[in-house]
Motif scaffolding. Structure first.
Motif, PDB file in Angstrom:
ATOM      1  N   THR A 238       0.831  -1.208   0.000  1.00 43.18           N
ATOM      2  CA  THR A 238       0.000   0.000   0.000  1.00 43.18           C
ATOM      3  C   THR A 238       0.859   1.250   0.000  1.00 43.18           C
ATOM      4  O   THR A 238       0.588   2.219  -0.723  1.00 43.18           O
ATOM      5  CB  THR A 238      -0.938  -0.015   1.217  1.00 43.18           C
ATOM      6  OG1 THR A 238      -1.814  -1.137   1.116  1.00 43.18           O
ATOM      7  CG2 THR A 238      -1.749   1.266   1.307  1.00 43.18           C
ATOM      8  N   ARG A 239       1.917   1.253   0.793  1.00 47.37           N
ATOM      9  CA  ARG A 239       2.816   2.412   0.832  1.00 47.37           C
ATOM     10  C   ARG A 239       3.463   2.657  -0.525  1.00 47.37           C
ATOM     11  O   ARG A 239       3.579   3.801  -0.988  1.00 47.37           O
ATOM     12  CB  ARG A 239       3.880   2.217   1.915  1.00 47.37           C
ATOM     13  CG  ARG A 239       3.349   2.335   3.339  1.00 47.37           C
ATOM     14  CD  ARG A 239       4.468   2.047   4.346  1.00 47.37           C
ATOM     15  NE  ARG A 239       4.065   2.370   5.707  1.00 47.37           N
ATOM     16  CZ  ARG A 239       3.352   1.581   6.495  1.00 47.37           C
ATOM     17  NH1 ARG A 239       2.949   0.401   6.037  1.00 47.37           N
ATOM     18  NH2 ARG A 239       3.027   1.940   7.718  1.00 47.37           N
ATOM     19  N   LEU A 242       0.774   3.995  -2.979  1.00 45.21           N
ATOM     20  CA  LEU A 242       0.455   5.398  -2.695  1.00 45.21           C
ATOM     21  C   LEU A 242       1.557   6.326  -3.197  1.00 45.21           C
ATOM     22  O   LEU A 242       1.286   7.405  -3.744  1.00 45.21           O
ATOM     23  CB  LEU A 242       0.246   5.591  -1.196  1.00 45.21           C
ATOM     24  CG  LEU A 242      -1.066   5.048  -0.612  1.00 45.21           C
ATOM     25  CD1 LEU A 242      -1.033   5.129   0.913  1.00 45.21           C
ATOM     26  CD2 LEU A 242      -2.273   5.826  -1.148  1.00 45.21           C
ATOM     27  N   ASP A 246       1.165   9.362  -5.804  1.00 42.97           N
ATOM     28  CA  ASP A 246       1.551  10.690  -5.320  1.00 42.97           C
ATOM     29  C   ASP A 246       2.483  11.376  -6.317  1.00 42.97           C
ATOM     30  O   ASP A 246       2.459  12.602  -6.468  1.00 42.97           O
ATOM     31  CB  ASP A 246       2.233  10.549  -3.958  1.00 42.97           C
ATOM     32  CG  ASP A 246       2.430  11.885  -3.262  1.00 42.97           C
ATOM     33  OD1 ASP A 246       1.532  12.752  -3.371  1.00 42.97           O
ATOM     34  OD2 ASP A 246       3.478  12.058  -2.606  1.00 42.97           O
ATOM     35  N   LEU A 256      -8.251   5.134  -1.162  1.00 42.76           N
ATOM     36  CA  LEU A 256      -7.659   3.926  -0.585  1.00 42.76           C
ATOM     37  C   LEU A 256      -8.799   3.031  -0.120  1.00 42.76           C
ATOM     38  O   LEU A 256      -9.527   3.359   0.809  1.00 42.76           O
ATOM     39  CB  LEU A 256      -6.741   4.278   0.582  1.00 42.76           C
ATOM     40  CG  LEU A 256      -6.116   3.097   1.343  1.00 42.76           C
ATOM     41  CD1 LEU A 256      -5.348   2.177   0.411  1.00 42.76           C
ATOM     42  CD2 LEU A 256      -5.218   3.604   2.472  1.00 42.76           C
ATOM     43  N   ALA A 273      -0.820   8.398   4.677  1.00 47.36           N
ATOM     44  CA  ALA A 273      -1.568   9.039   3.589  1.00 47.36           C
ATOM     45  C   ALA A 273      -1.660  10.544   3.795  1.00 47.36           C
ATOM     46  O   ALA A 273      -1.592  11.329   2.839  1.00 47.36           O
ATOM     47  CB  ALA A 273      -2.963   8.426   3.481  1.00 47.36           C
ATOM     48  N   VAL A 280      -5.897  12.023  -0.151  1.00 45.49           N
ATOM     49  CA  VAL A 280      -6.287  10.613  -0.114  1.00 45.49           C
ATOM     50  C   VAL A 280      -7.599  10.467   0.648  1.00 45.49           C
ATOM     51  O   VAL A 280      -7.694  10.881   1.808  1.00 45.49           O
ATOM     52  CB  VAL A 280      -5.200   9.740   0.543  1.00 45.49           C
ATOM     53  CG1 VAL A 280      -5.648   8.273   0.593  1.00 45.49           C
ATOM     54  CG2 VAL A 280      -3.874   9.870  -0.209  1.00 45.49           C
TER      55      VAL A 280
END
Length: 516
Positions: A238-239, A242, A246, A256, A273, A280
């Motif tokens: 997920t990081r 993202l 970004d 998300l 986030a 987000v």
């Protein structure tokens, strides 16, 4: 009518291939039913529920051929099986323009792949690790469509990917949109300013379909696998996802999406986030949160008017007191429905329960009586896809469950989801609409009304066509919504209006003079 079961040891084909073989053989004149499948415990239970007698000592590595014949001879039916299997294993015809043979291994394919290629892995879960690790080691993003991948393999892959700066989408990543191309089960949507990061496949499809209805397009949809926001995995992918969005100049908002995450991981990811430049919207399922509301929040942030989400059919009055039975192909849609329903109806039993004490044994989902309670079933759960195609491709188990729910007089309302898009059934209404009509007719024969509520997830540009699917289901008597949350609330309202089946003052109990 005669039944025949043949076991072929050492034969193997993937579940999607065998589904197509089964359909083709079942269409043979004189064949009433045909199931050609690997002899996994789940498939053997399904065959037993269909009335076939399969030897108990059959190995999961064997191929089972179960035939129910009317006019065809066994020899004719087996010849049809052999012909269908042979055609399925034959490589596709070439147009004469290819100059090189296809790669035989992942490693050899990677040597020829462009630097920005995304590797798609779709093999049995136990075999996914080496194929995906080859891609990670070569510096490629990888989408792992395979389910039943061990947790230890997922952790190894995602830690290695973090070190190399690449993204692992999955395991069990059913949906992604990368560079405008849909991967796995993907809806046809327009390009636009919203990016999706999702520990959910059908949750992604719900959000992108609603956005499409409002005229808003997608920059990318990056699946990370249903376990990524678990305590064990901690949001590793997920990081990374993202960070990708970004840095993407075409992405103005990110959503998300996740089935209920581990609480501590949700807090950490929310904080992460909040540190990004791109806004987000957190659509993490929890009590009081639904995907439709979160999509509406995104539309408001873009100054886009929220439309009235589409519906087809006519609402019914509540029937007799009873239970809500939800039969889902989408795990996140099932989670969302359970959260919404339990707020009003109380505990809901499931094979993917909100609490351990509400668990249903997998074996009870294919045979035997239904649980005497509100229940929702995810037919896409790993335990129900071993040796079988996903229910968005193969509806057999859910159709059987719908018939059982209709026969049970304690069923007050049936709630279903239908998910359209590339990769899914080409015409799900062709089998589900007749099954809905039959279920309602079965209840009517008993003097009962059986409302059927459907959440239809898809877009007008999907190959199945949103409108034709909705109209066919509505013609069969279903009340069809494009919002799963709205469909669930309507179903819950019907059950609530009908009353408690265990209340001694409810009409059904008062008439019989006894409690169930």
């Amino acid at each position: 009518m005669t039944d025949h079961v043949r076991i072929r040891s050492g034969a193997y084909a993937d579940s999607v291939t065998l589904l197509q073989v089964s359909k083709r053989v079942a269409a043979t004149p004189g064949v009433a039913e045909a199931q050609v499948a690997m002899a996994t415990p789940l498939n053997l239970d399904t065959l037993a529920a269909m009335g076939f007698d399969v030897p108990e000592d059959t190995s999961p590595n064997a191929l089972v051929v179960a035939l129910r014949l009317t006019d065809a001879t066994l020899e004719e039916a087996l010849a049809a099986v052999d012909e269908a299997l042979a055609d399925a294993s034959r490589p596709p015809a070439r147009d004469g323009t290819a100059t090189t043979a296809p790669a035989r291994t992942t490693a050899s394919a990677l040597r020829e792949a462009p630097a920005d290629a995304v590797v798609l892995v779709s093999v049995p879960g136990a075999s996914a690790l080496p194929e995906a690790m080859d891609a990670v080691d070569a510096g490629h993003d990888v989408m792992i469509f395979s389910d039943n991948v061990p947790l230890e393999a997922e952790l190894a892959l995602k830690h290695a990917a973090t070190g190399r700066g690449v993204l692992v989408m999955g395991p069990d990543c059913g949906t992604a949109i990368v560079g405008g191309v849909g991967l796995g089960f993907a809806n046809a949507v327009r390009p636009g300013p919203v990016g999706i990061v999702a520990a959910s496949g059908t949750g992604t499809q719900q959000v992108v379909s609603l956005l499409d209805q409002a005229g808003v397009g997608i920059s990318a949809a990056l699946g990370v696998g249903g376990r990524d926001l678990s305590e064990a995995v901690g949001g590793l992918a997920t990081r990374t996802a993202l960070a990708r969005l970004d840095a993407d100049p075409d992405t103005r908002r990110v959503v998300l999406v996740s089935k209920p995450p581990a609480p501590e991981v949700a807090v950490e990811i929310a904080s992460h986030a909040g540190s990004l430049d791109v806004p987000v919207e957190l659509a993490l399922l929890a009590p009081g949160t639904d995907l439709t509301a979160r999509t509406e929040a995104v539309l408001a942030s873009l100054d886009v008017a929220v439309p009235r989400w589409r519906r087809w059919g006519e609402p019914e009055r509540a029937g007799a007191p009873g239970f809500l039975r939800g039969l889902f192909v989408g795990g996140t849609l099932c989670d969302e429905a359970m959260l919404l329903a339990s707020d009003v109806l109380g505990p809901v039993r499931s094979n993917i329960p909100l609490a351990p004490e509400l668990a249903i044994e997998t074996s009870t989902l294919t045979s035997g009586p239904l649980v005497d309670d509100h229940m929702m079933v995810d037919f896409g759960d790993d335990a129900l896809t071993v040796g079988r195609a996903h229910p968005m491709i193969d509806p057999t188990l859910r159709l059987a469950a719908l018939a059982r729910a209709a026969e049970d007089p304690s069923t007050a309302v049936v709630l279903l989801d239908v998910v359209l898009g590339h990769g899914a059934e080409p015409d799900p209404a062709s089998t589900l609409a007749p099954a809905v009509a039959a279920a309602r007719a079965r209840a009517a024969d008993d003097g009962r009304t059986l409302p059927v509520v459907v959440s239809l997830i898809g877009t007008s540009a999907d190959p199945q066509g949103l409108e034709p699917q909705a109209e066919a289901l509505a013609a069969a008597g279903a009340y069809v919504f494009t919002s799963n949350a709205e469909a669930t609330r309507h179903a819950v309202d019907l059950v609530s209006a009908a009353g408690d089946p265990l209340d001694p003052m409810s009409p059904s109990v008062a008439a019989s003079g006894e409690r169930r």
